[in-house]
Design an enzyme around this catalytic site. Structure first.
Site: not given
Ligand code: SAH
Length: 368
Positions: A102, A115, A122, A126, A129, A177-178, A209, A231-233, A308, A351
């Site tokens: 995508e 994007c 991937c 996570c 995700c 993907g990463e 990212s 991507s800290l979270h 999301n 994503c």
């Molecule tokens: N692999 C990379 C880039 C891809 S994702 C990374 O981890 O940064 C881009 C961002 O969207 C990341 O911060 C990821 O953690 C976040 N993300 C993935 N799924 C999500 C979801 N369902 N809701 C909100 N953020 C999400």
């Protein structure tokens, strides 16, 4: 329809997209062309967006015919193109091996970001995700990475590369993907995208990212020096181990140290920390305060992403009130922390969603 006829089928001809200048030069020399032609060809491919050698009028006719015989300038196939009520646009793109990724364009008032995906699927898994639930994984080639941008430019009619205003001004490597796990191809593609004689998007308008592949961050700074998003979270290793499992390998302390030494980490160019707002998981007042302490001294900003949801996920999105409070605490701590408005919900812009939906539909067709 090209003016030139050829005996070779497109699949037998090599795609010139994704070759760097040195590789393009080698191909030209191999067919007896003069080295200076590389500049002209580059201009046609990446500035004009031309796909038909016959129309490359600065090249001699025999050269155009020779190129047509051996090469193509091709994009991935567009499986689906959707435009949202809010004008986001999303493409599901198919490659030669039938794999799909995508690509999404999110317009904003003053700028818009495309994007781009770096892998099919991937490996990171996570917890929140959707892409991590997709089985198949392979790296995209440089051609497939650039191809996403070429398709978007075709779609918005942004050829030749506009000198002034343009829709496709910013790029975020935040798709599937990463990117750090496919760094060679990502770097090659981004260098072509940044080249001033072609697509010409500056490093200041590109953000990569990462979930936190610490050993690659230095190389990214040295070679590309694009903006970095992380991507800290979570603000503890215990929680981050669960949400972003790569944390078990590269814990928060190491991640933040790598951020501090990233060349882009200056006040004029801060590191973005992405933070998905997960109800009851990472969204408390204490979490917000801890984040402020954690990143103190680091030129940082936050990007609060409302979670999301996707079918089967255990997580829910935090309420608007909780997100606002969270954002305010970060602001009061001196950190910019805009809340991302959810965009393109009607076109499954989040994503991995469109790809999963298309796979479900295909499965249903097969079993019907
Ligand atoms: N692999 C990379 C880039 C891809 S994702 C990374 O981890 O940064 C881009 C961002 O969207 C990341 O911060 C990821 O953690 C976040 N993300 C993935 N799924 C999500 C979801 N369902 N809701 C909100 N953020 C999400």
């Amino acid at each position: 329809m090209s003016l030139f006829m050829t005996d070779t089928s497109p699949s037998e001809r090599k795609n010139l997209i994704g070759l760097d200048r040195a590789e393009l030069l080698a191909e030209l020399i191999a067919i007896g062309e003069k080295p200076f032609r590389v500049k002209q060809l580059w201009h046609w491919i990446y500035h004009q967006g031309e796909t038909d050698f016959a129309k490359m009028t600065t090249l001699a006719k025999p050269s155009r015919a020779a190129l047509t015989e051996r090469f193509v300038i091709s994009r991935p196939t567009v499986s689906t193109e959707l435009t949202s009520e809010d004008n986001s646009r999303k493409w599901l793109l198919k490659f030669d091996d039938a794999n799909e990724v995508e690509c999404v364009f999110i317009p904003e008032e003053d700028s818009g970001a495309l994007c781009i995906s770096s892998q099919v699927g991937c490996t990171l898994n996570c917890a929140f995700c959707h892409t991590g639930t997709q089985k198949l994984v392979r790296n995209l080639t440089a051609a497939e990475i650039i191809g996403q941008l070429m398709v978007a430019r075709d779609s918005y009619g942004e050829w030749p590369t506009p000198a002034g205003e343009r829709w496709l001004r910013n790029i975020v490597m935040m798709g599937m993907g990463e990117p750090m796990y496919n760094f060679d191809n990502v770097a090659k593609a981004l260098k072509i995208i940044m080249d001033g004689d072609g697509i010409s998007i500056s490093k200041r308008r590109i953000t990569l990212s990462t979930a936190g592949v610490v050993p690659m961050m230095e190389r990214c700074g040295d070679e590309l020096d694009v903006n970095l998003a992380v991507s800290l979270h979570a603000c503890t290793d215990e929680l981050r181990d669960r949400l972003v499992p790569i944390n078990r390998k590269y814990p928060i302390k190491e991640l933040l140290a790598a951020c501090r030494s990233y060349p882009g980490a200056k006040n004029s160019r801060r590191i973005t920390f992405e933070y998905a707002m997960l109800k009851g998981v990472n969204d408390s007042v204490a979490d917000a305060k801890q984040l402020v302490r954690m990143v103190s001294g680091l030129p940082a900003k936050f990007n609060l992403i409302p979670f999301n949801p996707w079918p089967g996920t255990e997580f829910e999105c935090s309420s608007q009130a909780v997100i606002n409070t969270f954002s305010k605490i970060l602001n009061d701590g001196g950190l910019s922390a805009p809340v991302r408005r959810p965009r393109g919900r009607d076109i499954m812009a989040a994503c991995g969603q469109l790809k999963s939906a298309s796979e479900r539909a295909r499965r249903q067709k097969v079993t019907a």
